[in-house]
Design a protein around this motif. Structure first.
Motif, PDB file in Angstrom:
ATOM      1  N   ILE A  49       0.908  -1.222   0.249  1.00  0.00           N
ATOM      2  CA  ILE A  49      -0.352  -0.390  -0.243  1.00  0.00           C
ATOM      3  C   ILE A  49       1.113   1.021   0.123  1.00  0.00           C
ATOM      4  CG2 ILE A  49      -1.894   0.821   1.404  1.00  0.00           C
ATOM      5  CD1 ILE A  49      -2.579  -1.169   2.765  1.00  0.00           C
ATOM      6  N   ILE A  50       0.534   2.483  -0.779  1.00  0.00           N
ATOM      7  CA  ILE A  50       1.194   3.367  -1.019  1.00  0.00           C
ATOM      8  C   ILE A  50       0.051   4.506  -0.449  1.00  0.00           C
ATOM      9  CG2 ILE A  50       2.674   5.634  -2.196  1.00  0.00           C
ATOM     10  CD1 ILE A  50       3.912   2.861  -3.648  1.00  0.00           C
ATOM     11  N   VAL A  51       0.664   5.097   0.642  1.00  0.00           N
ATOM     12  CA  VAL A  51      -0.237   6.733   0.756  1.00  0.00           C
ATOM     13  C   VAL A  51       0.283   8.065   0.609  1.00  0.00           C
ATOM     14  CG1 VAL A  51      -1.233   8.129   2.719  1.00  0.00           C
ATOM     15  CG2 VAL A  51      -1.633   4.756   2.813  1.00  0.00           C
ATOM     16  N   ILE A  52      -0.131   9.100  -0.054  1.00  0.00           N
ATOM     17  CA  ILE A  52       0.670  10.218  -0.679  1.00  0.00           C
ATOM     18  C   ILE A  52      -0.410  10.829   0.099  1.00  0.00           C
ATOM     19  CG2 ILE A  52       1.495  11.459  -2.119  1.00  0.00           C
ATOM     20  CD1 ILE A  52       1.354   8.739  -4.585  1.00  0.00           C
ATOM     21  N   ASN A  53      -0.210  11.556   0.945  1.00  0.00           N
ATOM     22  CA  ASN A  53      -0.132  13.097   1.766  1.00  0.00           C
ATOM     23  C   ASN A  53      -0.106  14.908   0.829  1.00  0.00           C
ATOM     24  OD1 ASN A  53      -2.160  14.402   3.698  1.00  0.00           O
ATOM     25  ND2 ASN A  53      -0.627  14.401   4.550  1.00  0.00           N
ATOM     26  N   ALA A  87      -4.137  11.439  -0.205  1.00  0.00           N
ATOM     27  CA  ALA A  87      -4.967  11.862   0.786  1.00  0.00           C
ATOM     28  C   ALA A  87      -4.260  13.266   0.349  1.00  0.00           C
ATOM     29  CB  ALA A  87      -4.395  11.249   2.255  1.00  0.00           C
ATOM     30  N   GLY A  88      -4.703  14.636   1.422  1.00  0.00           N
ATOM     31  CA  GLY A  88      -4.482  15.728   1.610  1.00  0.00           C
ATOM     32  C   GLY A  88      -5.090  17.071   0.739  1.00  0.00           C
ATOM     33  N   CYS A  89      -4.778  18.206   0.818  1.00  0.00           N
ATOM     34  CA  CYS A  89      -4.958  18.813  -0.303  1.00  0.00           C
ATOM     35  C   CYS A  89      -5.679  19.098  -1.439  1.00  0.00           C
ATOM     36  CB  CYS A  89      -4.801  20.092   0.248  1.00  0.00           C
ATOM     37  SG  CYS A  89      -3.713  20.556   1.800  1.00  0.00           S
ATOM     38  N   GLU A  97     -11.290  14.994 -10.291  1.00  0.00           N
ATOM     39  CA  GLU A  97     -10.452  14.762 -11.550  1.00  0.00           C
ATOM     40  C   GLU A  97      -8.887  13.554 -11.253  1.00  0.00           C
ATOM     41  OE1 GLU A  97     -11.618  18.925 -11.295  1.00  0.00           O
ATOM     42  OE2 GLU A  97     -11.419  17.473 -10.270  1.00  0.00           O
ATOM     43  N   ILE A  98      -8.354  13.068 -10.230  1.00  0.00           N
ATOM     44  CA  ILE A  98      -8.258  12.515  -9.964  1.00  0.00           C
ATOM     45  C   ILE A  98      -8.910  11.004 -10.208  1.00  0.00           C
ATOM     46  CG2 ILE A  98      -6.703  10.943  -7.727  1.00  0.00           C
ATOM     47  CD1 ILE A  98      -6.516  13.429  -6.676  1.00  0.00           C
ATOM     48  N   GLN A  99     -10.091  10.913  -9.598  1.00  0.00           N
ATOM     49  CA  GLN A  99     -11.044   9.711 -10.288  1.00  0.00           C
ATOM     50  C   GLN A  99     -11.215   8.969 -11.761  1.00  0.00           C
ATOM     51  OE1 GLN A  99     -14.144  10.692  -7.506  1.00  0.00           O
ATOM     52  NE2 GLN A  99     -13.775   8.877  -6.135  1.00  0.00           N
ATOM     53  N   GLU A 100     -11.287  10.834 -12.602  1.00  0.00           N
ATOM     54  CA  GLU A 100     -10.772  10.235 -14.102  1.00  0.00           C
ATOM     55  C   GLU A 100      -9.847   9.633 -14.501  1.00  0.00           C
ATOM     56  OE1 GLU A 100     -13.106  13.820 -15.028  1.00  0.00           O
ATOM     57  OE2 GLU A 100     -15.441  13.311 -14.122  1.00  0.00           O
ATOM     58  N   GLU A 101      -9.461  10.502 -13.990  1.00  0.00           N
ATOM     59  CA  GLU A 101      -7.850  10.503 -14.898  1.00  0.00           C
ATOM     60  C   GLU A 101      -6.422  10.039 -14.740  1.00  0.00           C
ATOM     61  OE1 GLU A 101      -6.473  14.604 -15.896  1.00  0.00           O
ATOM     62  OE2 GLU A 101      -8.540  15.426 -15.658  1.00  0.00           O
ATOM     63  N   ILE A 102      -6.702   9.448 -12.950  1.00  0.00           N
ATOM     64  CA  ILE A 102      -5.927   8.782 -12.852  1.00  0.00           C
ATOM     65  C   ILE A 102      -6.702   7.207 -11.887  1.00  0.00           C
ATOM     66  CG2 ILE A 102      -3.469   7.951 -11.455  1.00  0.00           C
ATOM     67  CD1 ILE A 102      -3.627  11.200 -11.193  1.00  0.00           C
ATOM     68  N   PRO A 103      -7.474   6.748 -12.967  1.00  0.00           N
ATOM     69  CA  PRO A 103      -7.645   5.288 -12.242  1.00  0.00           C
ATOM     70  C   PRO A 103      -6.731   4.537 -11.558  1.00  0.00           C
ATOM     71  CG  PRO A 103      -7.158   4.921 -14.286  1.00  0.00           C
ATOM     72  CD  PRO A 103      -6.865   6.696 -14.187  1.00  0.00           C
ATOM     73  N   GLU A 104      -5.958   4.145 -11.498  1.00  0.00           N
ATOM     74  CA  GLU A 104      -4.396   3.149 -10.545  1.00  0.00           C
ATOM     75  C   GLU A 104      -5.086   4.221  -9.077  1.00  0.00           C
ATOM     76  OE1 GLU A 104      -3.624   3.771 -14.471  1.00  0.00           O
ATOM     77  OE2 GLU A 104      -3.818   5.194 -13.242  1.00  0.00           O
ATOM     78  N   VAL A 105      -5.579   5.030  -8.329  1.00  0.00           N
ATOM     79  CA  VAL A 105      -5.448   5.249  -7.220  1.00  0.00           C
ATOM     80  C   VAL A 105      -6.978   4.793  -7.070  1.00  0.00           C
ATOM     81  CG1 VAL A 105      -6.702   7.403  -5.902  1.00  0.00           C
ATOM     82  CG2 VAL A 105      -5.034   8.092  -7.977  1.00  0.00           C
ATOM     83  N   ASP A 106      -6.858   4.208  -5.396  1.00  0.00           N
ATOM     84  CA  ASP A 106      -7.633   3.400  -5.186  1.00  0.00           C
ATOM     85  C   ASP A 106      -8.494   3.979  -4.292  1.00  0.00           C
ATOM     86  OD1 ASP A 106      -7.040   0.967  -6.364  1.00  0.00           O
ATOM     87  OD2 ASP A 106      -5.476   1.054  -5.310  1.00  0.00           O
ATOM     88  N   ILE A 107      -8.093   4.594  -3.370  1.00  0.00           N
ATOM     89  CA  ILE A 107      -8.935   5.704  -2.212  1.00  0.00           C
ATOM     90  C   ILE A 107      -8.295   6.745  -2.656  1.00  0.00           C
ATOM     91  CG2 ILE A 107      -9.176   5.227  -0.066  1.00  0.00           C
ATOM     92  CD1 ILE A 107      -8.348   2.448   0.032  1.00  0.00           C
ATOM     93  N   ILE A 108      -9.545   7.805  -2.208  1.00  0.00           N
ATOM     94  CA  ILE A 108      -8.976   9.151  -1.993  1.00  0.00           C
ATOM     95  C   ILE A 108      -9.712   9.370  -0.550  1.00  0.00           C
ATOM     96  CG2 ILE A 108      -9.974  11.708  -3.030  1.00  0.00           C
ATOM     97  CD1 ILE A 108      -9.880  10.303  -5.642  1.00  0.00           C
ATOM     98  N   ILE A 109      -9.028  10.052   0.068  1.00  0.00           N
ATOM     99  CA  ILE A 109      -9.511  11.078   1.439  1.00  0.00           C
ATOM    100  C   ILE A 109      -9.112  12.190   1.671  1.00  0.00           C
ATOM    101  CG2 ILE A 109      -8.310  10.186   3.486  1.00  0.00           C
ATOM    102  CD1 ILE A 109      -7.564   8.088   2.573  1.00  0.00           C
ATOM    103  N   GLY A 110     -10.416  12.840   2.154  1.00  0.00           N
ATOM    104  CA  GLY A 110     -10.321  14.508   2.558  1.00  0.00           C
ATOM    105  C   GLY A 110      -9.219  14.611   3.482  1.00  0.00           C
ATOM    106  N   THR A 111      -9.667  16.202   3.411  1.00  0.00           N
ATOM    107  CA  THR A 111      -8.102  16.748   4.339  1.00  0.00           C
ATOM    108  C   THR A 111      -8.713  16.046   5.963  1.00  0.00           C
ATOM    109  OG1 THR A 111      -9.212  18.992   3.894  1.00  0.00           O
ATOM    110  CG2 THR A 111      -7.550  18.791   3.457  1.00  0.00           C
ATOM    111  N   ALA A 112     -10.286  16.126   6.576  1.00  0.00           N
ATOM    112  CA  ALA A 112     -10.991  16.779   7.219  1.00  0.00           C
ATOM    113  C   ALA A 112     -11.635  15.240   7.804  1.00  0.00           C
ATOM    114  CB  ALA A 112     -12.230  17.238   7.223  1.00  0.00           C
TER     115      ALA A 112
END
Length: 448
Positions: A49-53, A87-89, A97-112
């Protein structure tokens, strides 16, 4: 099944980008993941798993975040990586845009929603919360700064709405962390070996106004000063219009508080400050800075400026140069204006070319280098307290910082000695010379 993997393979590579406030979020997520039994690795080849903040404060930070996501997405394509989390800002601002253009991203986590990192991984689902949700508290962080210093994020979000800034839209309104939670967190950090505590927020000076009906930074500082083990307490990001006499007196009289303030003033020309939506003009800035220097003669004042703001004329730039020359800031950083969508400044007329911005930035930094070098030379012969940061490879010398140097943004003090010292040690150093923004010295009891 991939080779060289354990049956319960769940190693995480964590990449934290952007500011120190983002780093605190990363450390909190690491703490939450650790409590759930996840293991960590620094080797992307080992990571399941890789998490990018991420950060998106200015264009360069946004590009770094995008480039990092795309680089890690290549690992996902190759089959070496099972789950990619953003994750992050940037995740908050550009989730669609991330979901549409980078389908390799499995999970997106908002700042809050950083407290939902473990739920997001177990469910393989995106997680968001209302931006004005209460800040995460009482989480046992994994400190990644080496253990001798750590950041304490005292609030989330911002209410200022400067015309160039996207932060209120990706972080929400200003929300203070309850004081008792901060004191307990600081005590845990001190018990873990932290000697320097660095207070951060988008703005530290109005801490508590939302929870307690008045500014409570001074009271928080007094309570933090009572924690055994802490040697230095440093305050960053103090908006000048919010600095009051009580805060000045606390800094002046509490021995643990570094005589160092970060005042993000952004410009020194009234017309540009007005277009920026700032709350102070140049005469008020001068009054505040002169008062600080009068009350605390050895105070180190750091500031940041934006050059090339929309409509900035040559005359306004010259006015800024004159302002910097007059104020002789101890530390100064200069950013070129970044045209951020969804901000009022992005739509202003008179957008300036990158070439002109960079030329003006270079002029400001050249002036500041002269100011800083003269100030450094004036330190020769003085004895200062310094914190050891590490050893210089293959030399009888150590890297250190004085109270005038915040980590990762200011200079260093190079200490020549054959004595064995440890990171986090405090020593007295006699200054023997200077080089650009850095100082050179030797242990006071070894000097001739």
């Amino acid at each position: 099944m991939m080779k060289n993997r354990t049956m319960n393979s769940n190693k995480i590579l964590f990449i934290s980008l952007g500011c120190d406030k983002n780093l605190v979020d990363s450390e909190m997520m690491l703490g939450l993941l650790s409590e759930k039994g996840y293991e960590f690795t620094d080797d992307e080849a080992e990571a399941d798993i890789i998490v990018i903040n991420t950060c998106c404060f200015i264009g360069d930070a946004k590009q770094e975040s995008i480039d990092t996501i795309l680089e890690m997405a290549e690992l996902k394509k190759s089959g070496k990586l099972k789950t990619l989390v953003v994750a992050g800002c940037l995740a908050q601002r550009y989730k669609e845009e991330i979901q549409e253009e980078i389908p390799e991203v499995d999970i997106i986590i908002g700042t809050a929603a950083i407290d939902e990192i473990t739920a997001a991984l177990s469910e393989l689902k995106n997680h968001y919360k209302e931006l004005d949700s209460a800040p995460l508290t009482d989480t046992k962080r994994i400190v990644t700064t080496g253990g001798h210093y750590a950041y304490l994020k005292i609030a989330e979000g911002c209410n200022k709405h400067c015309t160039y800034c996207i932060i209120p839209k990706v972080r929400g309104n200003y929300r203070s962390v309850p004081m008792d939670s901060l004191v307990e967190e600081a005590r845990r950090l001190a018990d873990g070996g932290v000697k320097e505590l660095i207070l951060v927020a988008q703005e530290t000076t109005i801490y508590g106004i939302d929870l307690y009906g008045k500014k409570m930074l001074s009271e928080l500082l007094r309570r933090l000063c009572g924690i055994e083990g802490l040697v230095w307490i440093r305050i960053l990001y103090c908006y000048p219009e919010e600095i009051d006499d009580e805060l000045i007196q606390v800094i002046k009289t509490e021995p643990k508080i570094c005589h160092y303030l970060d005042l993000p003033i952004q410009h020194g020309c009234d017309s540009v400050l007005k277009r920026m939506g700032r709350k102070t003009d140049s005469s008020e800035l001068i009054e505040i800075i002169e008062k600080l220097r009068r009350e605390i003669p050895d105070i180190c004042i750091r500031t940041t400026l934006i050059t090339g703001f929309p409509g900035e004329t040559n005359e306004e730039h010259e006015e800024l140069l004159s302002f910097v020359d007059r104020m002789e800031f101890d530390r100064l950083g200069v950013f070129t204006y970044s045209q951020e969508e969804d901000t009022p400044a992005a739509l202003m007329p008179g957008q300036i070319s990158d070439e002109v911005k960079e030329e003006r930035q270079a002029q400001l930094m050249e002036l500041q280098q002269e100011i800083a070098f003269d100030a450094a030379l004036s330190m020769e012969g003085r004895i200062v307290d310094a914190m050891i940061e590490g050893k210089v490879a293959d030399e009888d010398a150590y890297i250190a910082r004085t109270y005038k140097d915040a980590p990762n943004v200011d200079g260093f003090l190079f200490v020549n000695t054959s004595r064995e010292l440890m990171t986090g040690d405090f020593v007295k150093v006699r200054i023997t010379g200077a080089y650009e923004y850095d100082l050179i010295g030797e242990l006071e009891d070894e000097s001739a």
